[in-house]
Write an enzyme that holds these catalytic residues in place. Structure first.
Site, mmCIF file in Angstrom:
data_model
loop_
_atom_site.group_PDB
_atom_site.id
_atom_site.type_symbol
_atom_site.label_atom_id
_atom_site.label_comp_id
_atom_site.label_asym_id
_atom_site.label_seq_id
_atom_site.Cartn_x
_atom_site.Cartn_y
_atom_site.Cartn_z
ATOM 1 N N HIS A 178 -4.264 6.657 -1.131
ATOM 2 C CA HIS A 178 -4.149 5.305 -1.688
ATOM 3 C C HIS A 178 -4.586 4.303 -0.627
ATOM 4 O O HIS A 178 -3.954 4.175 0.420
ATOM 5 C CB HIS A 178 -2.707 5.041 -2.118
ATOM 6 C CG HIS A 178 -2.505 3.646 -2.632
ATOM 7 N ND1 HIS A 178 -3.275 3.103 -3.635
ATOM 8 C CD2 HIS A 178 -1.629 2.672 -2.281
ATOM 9 C CE1 HIS A 178 -2.877 1.865 -3.884
ATOM 10 N NE2 HIS A 178 -1.887 1.580 -3.065
ATOM 11 N N HIS A 572 -2.571 -5.398 -6.067
ATOM 12 C CA HIS A 572 -1.115 -5.574 -6.162
ATOM 13 C C HIS A 572 -0.485 -6.062 -4.864
ATOM 14 O O HIS A 572 0.693 -6.385 -4.839
ATOM 15 C CB HIS A 572 -0.453 -4.258 -6.607
ATOM 16 C CG HIS A 572 -0.761 -3.090 -5.723
ATOM 17 N ND1 HIS A 572 -1.802 -2.225 -5.990
ATOM 18 C CD2 HIS A 572 -0.201 -2.644 -4.580
ATOM 19 C CE1 HIS A 572 -1.838 -1.288 -5.054
ATOM 20 N NE2 HIS A 572 -0.873 -1.529 -4.190
#
Length: 1079
Positions: A178, A572
């Protein structure tokens, strides 16, 4: 025609260049505003801040110089219009409509709504037998948190050894990394230090063994890497994709936040990523992967479905919801939209059951054991296991024992699901940076898999897989004989508000850094305006054959960069507004060109700065325009001057207004009355009539054709609101209040909201200064407190702009310590424990305030609106920025305005929220009469009011020359679109060769669901509803569609029989994309 095209070119360039510069300038700040970092990262962050900041300042200085050059070029182009329009047709700027009408048509008293269009909100449909509505789940749950054993937030899992004898367990281990685009470092620094090495090693290490797999999500990083590798390495990547070893998941520019992001931006970043993939890899993502957003919205699920994806995965869901879903074996489900009575919006979703997406929390319920199978944590490395039992390299001597230990976890995890297929992620943030880790993970796991697969008595087949490998196996296993669809439950609703443990609810980030949340929305509006006018300009240029007259290539490059910067904003960890930017009119006679970025013919107020109060406004044909000169108050009692006038601009069109000094016929001057409870008050202002009153006994009042507002003479805050249509009065009281933070060890921070109890009413140290403005264009009441300047404004306009109370709060809490300021509206609406918030500006979600939950759990994201209602009344608060909202008591609605927190909340950021800025937040308050209805949707008036709030008219000062009078307005559309249809975007598609524009554009339309149970009188709208039907050959006044082909949302998929359509039809709530060519 030539004149027309020259004007479109100039106006397009003007808007475009200014917009792009604002995107550059403001997006660049974001990389300094981190909302997530490792626990040990605070020191490194602070050490690197000065050098990062210096780099940003240097870059901003360069950009400012470039912008000055751009503006100079635009001004020169417009001044020289005189020569270019001499050959034009007189009055030709209106396309095929003849002379542009002086005024828009008078709107109907009652909006014409087709009766069939009311059936959508009035219909009833039953839940499927195996359906799960998340609101019902919240009613059911006790939200306690007992110790579940090794799975702290769950329960003990047991199984029988023989359960897999007839059907072996299938295990798919999915390696992933990620990569946050901006976190502790900047995007570029992360790429240099980590991401490029991950991707370079991926090519080498996957080629070493065809059994190895990997998934990748963030195209922002992948595209940067792709631009820096040679053709041989690109070919190697393509072969990995073709062989199924590398899967691109989701394929968006980033992994977006799903609480604060508007659906325009969600679509834009997804489209940018998918278009990049189509041009460079020929890949069409099948599965969404969202391990890190802090809660999940069904809007994003719908967008993925519309883009052609079949599956998706989510992780950060409230621990009690996870436990419930696990106990019911509903962790794999079809996610269906609340408004879908059938199954057309279903997308197969996997919810990860445990605490995190890191390796200790993904192989099974016991993190102490799973951590021993994260081989990056082998002894001697930089990372170890917190449970103090390290991994062991797999050898012939220990493989049997290690397999038994790992298989036990796999089996226990599989007991939470309905099939014998289990998915095990293998990765974490920025994993697989070094070649060593690739070897540690892949070699040790392959030994484990080889042992498992060579011992039939274990009844397991284990392998590396991509996430789509897993979903394919799941679908096959879950589909009953004779059926085509897996027999899995259906779930509707959203997954907010997220809590990861105890009472730690992540409702703080709904508001954290509101300045940037407002900025984000402004940039979205500007980018959309630039996209549409660029596409229209390009089509007109092609039509006229004057391709050399417009810098299409250069502007498209800037536009692409702006799209990608806005895409990064939606990440985010990034999305977190700006004050109103006013055009300055400072001398002579100026033309103000006003662009209407909405698809509705529109009457709205435009405001510009002027250096004299002696000014008049006329249309391009010399007709006087209603205008008001007002003071701009830099302090409560000192001011400069601004001009507000009522502009009428056609849909997606340009209006031209001439401003000049005048001795007569000039704009009316606003009048002011000041109030203060005690102390002397001195007002220093020229040109305006000012009265100072000491009488505090009579309520203050302003009114317009639709509304009357009464405010307290002591605070200036609203107390009552009257609807003139029926004479009804309602109590609507505005107050401000403070939240502190808990005295417990864990305190509020950027993510968490942990208040010290109920809010305490705001009590200023000194009486506020109250200013009442009365004018011909608007009237307002402004109260200046120590921390907030609060304004209530009514526009003297018939229709949309006059139907709502505009509220603006300028908040400054930079001197506070661990406090959050909230605006609270208390009304006589009998809403009980229910209220409604929107999700991503796309749909409405019903909320229920629950006494069994802590106060902070009852806050939800509000992207564009929230409302209360009872059988006869609805009170809607429309917002121009995303913020956290709640209704803690019946009739109450509150919004957190800003937060200043002095400590980290132990979620990785490593610092508090101390970078507050003076932030202007804008709202509109709409009071509507309603009849009972089954479902809850916004009214048409509410939809259009929100559209106008988020997409204001854009004024541009064009010229100092009298010749600018020859500029003419522009009406690209033949008429307004249907009232319930929104033009999301008209976005020029990049050419397959080179980086310039192609001849095609993506036309994205959204048909909004609306509630007919609310009044449709005096809306001022010049549109009707048409059952979602649009005649395409009549859409534009002069441009025509050369081709129009239906496509998936991001153009990845085209129906086999896609063809030109004379008429398109949209279902309520549907977002549809068309690949079009305009000529």
């Amino acid at each position: 025609m030539k004149r027309l095209n020259r004007q479109v070119t100039v106006f397009g360039s003007a808007i475009f260049c200014v917009v792009v510069f604002s995107l550059y300038l403001m997006l660049d700040h974001l990389q300094l505003d981190n909302t997530k970092s490792p626990n040990n990262g605070g020191d490194r962050l602070q050490n690197g801040q000065l050098s990062i900041l210096q780099g940003k300042i240097d870059r901003l200085e360069r950009l400012l110089a470039e912008n000055n050059e751009i503006i100079t070029n635009i001004r020169d182009s417009v001044i020289n219009l005189k020569e270019s329009v001499k050959d034009g047709v007189p009055g030709g700027g209106n396309m095929s409509q003849g002379p542009y009408p002086e005024l828009l048509a008078l709107p109907p008293l009652v909006l014409p709504i087709d009766s069939q269009d009311c059936q959508f909100a009035a219909r009833e449909f039953s839940e499927p037998a195996d359906g799960v509505q998340l609101l019902d789940v919240y009613d059911l749950l006790t939200f306690d948190n007992p110790d579940g054993g090794v799975w702290k937030q769950g329960f003990d899992i047991t199984y029988q050894e023989n359960e897999w004898d007839s059907e072996p367990l299938q295990v798919f281990v999915v390696p992933h990394s990620h990569n946050d685009p901006g976190w502790l470092k900047t995007f570029d620094d992360y790429y240099r230090d980590q991401t490029q090495h991950i991707l370079n090693n991926m090519v080498v290490k996957l080629h070493e063994d065809s059994r190895r797999k990997m998934i990748w999500s963030e195209i922002s990083y992948f595209s940067k890497w792709w631009d820096n590798i040679d053709g041989q390495k690109r070919d190697a990547v393509k072969s990995l994709v073709e062989r199924g070893q590398l899967e691109i998941t989701t394929g968006g520019w980033v992994m977006p936040d799903e609480a604060n992001s508007h659906y325009f931006a969600l679509i834009d970043q997804l489209l940018e990523g998918h278009q990049w993939l189509e041009r460079n890899l020929g890949v069409k993502p099948e599965t969404g992967w969202a391990v890190d957003p802090f809660g999940y919205s069904p809007t994003n699920a719908y967008l993925l479905k519309q883009a052609g994806l079949a599956n998706m995965l989510i992780q950060r869901v409230h621990y009690s919801v996870k436990k419930h879903f696990a106990s019911q074996k509903t962790l794999e489900f079809f996610w269906r939209q609340n408004w879908d009575p059938a199954s057309s919006t279903d997308i197969l979703c996997h919810m990860m059951p445990f605490y995190s997406y890191d390796v200790p929390h993904t192989c099974g319920p016991d993190p102490k054991i799973c951590c021993q199978f994260d081989f990056k944590r082998l002894p001697g490395g930089r990372v170890s296991c917190p449970w103090r039992v390290p991994p062991q390299p797999i050898t012939d001597g220990n493989v049997q024992q290690r397999v038994q230990m790992l298989l036990d976890q796999y089996r226990k995890k599989s007991k939470l699901f309905r099939t014998k297929v289990v998915m095990v992620p293998l990765g974490d943030d920025f994993r697989y940076t070094e070649a060593l880790e690739w070897d540690q993970q892949f070699q040790n796991y392959q030994k484990l898999f080889d042992y498992m697969n060579s011992h039939p008595e274990l009844h397991v087949k284990a392998q590396f897989g991509t996430i789509t490998d897993y979903f394919n196996a799941l679908r096959k296993s879950a589909t009953d004989p004779g059926h085509t669809v897996p027999s899995l439950p259906v779930v509707s609703g959203d997954f907010f508000t997220y809590a990861d443990r105890d009472d730690h609810y992540w409702s703080g980030y709904f508001t954290s850094r509101p300045f940037y949340k407002r900025l984000d929305r402004v940039l979205e509006s500007h980018l959309r305006a630039a996209e549409i006018i660029y596409s229209l300009t390009l089509a007109n240029i092609r039509r006229s054959g004057k391709r050399n007259d417009f810098p299409a290539m250069e502007n498209y490059r800037l536009l692409t960069e702006a799209r990608r910067n806005l895409g990064l904003f939606q990440h985010h960890d990034a999305i977190t507004g700006t004050g109103k930017e006013l055009v300055v009119i400072d001398y002579g006679i100026r033309s103000v060109v006003v662009y209407n970025p909405t698809e509705q013919d529109r009457t709205s107020v435009v405001t510009v700065y002027v250096n004299t109060p002696h000014v008049r406004v006329v249309t391009d044909h010399g007709r006087p325009v209603p205008a008001q000169v007002s003071a701009v108050w830099s302090e409560p009692t000192t001011a400069s001057t601004e001009l507000s006038f009522i502009a009428q601009v056609p849909a997606l069109g340009l209006g031209v207004y001439l401003l000049g000094e005048a001795a007569s016929g000039r704009a009316e001057t606003a009048e002011y009355v000041f109030f203060r409870q005690s102390g002397e008050l001195s007002v220093n202002v020229k040109h305006f009539t000012v009265n100072i009153h000491q009488d505090a006994s009579t309520p203050l009042s302003i009114h317009n054709p639709h509304l009357q507002v009464w405010s307290s003479p002591i605070t200036g805050l609203m107390e009552r609101l009257k609807l003139k249509e029926d004479g009804s009065e309602h109590q609507i009281k505005v107050e401000f209040a403070w939240y502190g933070t808990t005295s417990n060890r864990d305190k509020s921070g950027a993510y968490l909201f942990l208040p010290d109890g109920e809010a305490k009413m705001y009590s200023p140290a000194r009486p506020p200064v109250i200013r009442v403005t009365k004018g011909s264009v608007f009237s307002e009441i402004t109260t200046t407190f120590d921390h907030v300047t609060h304004t209530l404004r009514l526009y003297h306009v018939q229709g949309v702009e006059g139907q709502a109370v505009e509220i603006c709060n300028s908040v400054d809490i930079r001197g506070e310590f661990n406090r959050e300021i909230t605006m609270r509206l208390t009304s006589d609406v009998d809403s009980k424990d229910r209220f409604f918030t929107d999700l991503n500006g796309f749909q409405i979600q019903s909320r229920k305030t629950m006494a069994k939950l802590p106060l902070q759990a009852n806050f939800y994201p509000m992207t564009s609106m929230a409302y209360l209602q009872d059988p006869g009344t609805r009170l809607t608060l429309l917002t121009a920025q995303s913020l956290g909202s709640a209704s803690l008591k019946s009739g109450q609605l509150e919004v957190i305005m800003d937060r200043r927190l002095n400590q980290d909340d132990n979620r990785g950021m490593g610092q508090g929220v101390l970078d507050n800025k003076v932030t202007a937040s804008s709202f509109r308050l709409l009071l509507e009469k309603r009849k009972l209805s089954t479902l809850s949707y916004p009214s048409l008036l509410s939809h259009v009011s929100s559209l106008y709030l988020n997409h204001p008219l854009i004024p541009m000062a064009v010229s100092t020359e009298a010749e600018s009078r020859s500029l003419s307005p522009l009406s690209p559309l033949a008429s307004s679109l249907p009232c319930d249809v929104h033009l999301v975007n008209l976005r020029t598609i990049q050419s397959k060769e080179g980086g310039g524009p192609s001849d095609e554009a993506a036309l994205i339309l959204h048909r909004k669901g609306f509630d007919c149970a609310l009044s449709n009188r005096n809306t001022g709208l010049l549109c009707a509803t048409t059952q979602g039907k649009i005649r395409m050959e009549k859409l534009f006044s002069e441009l025509k569609f050369q081709s129009i082909t239906p496509a998936s949302l991001t153009l990845m998929h085209t129906p086999e029989k896609g063809s030109n359509q004379e008429e398109i039809s949209l279902k309520p709530m549907e977002i549809s994309t068309y690949r079009v060519q305009l000529t």
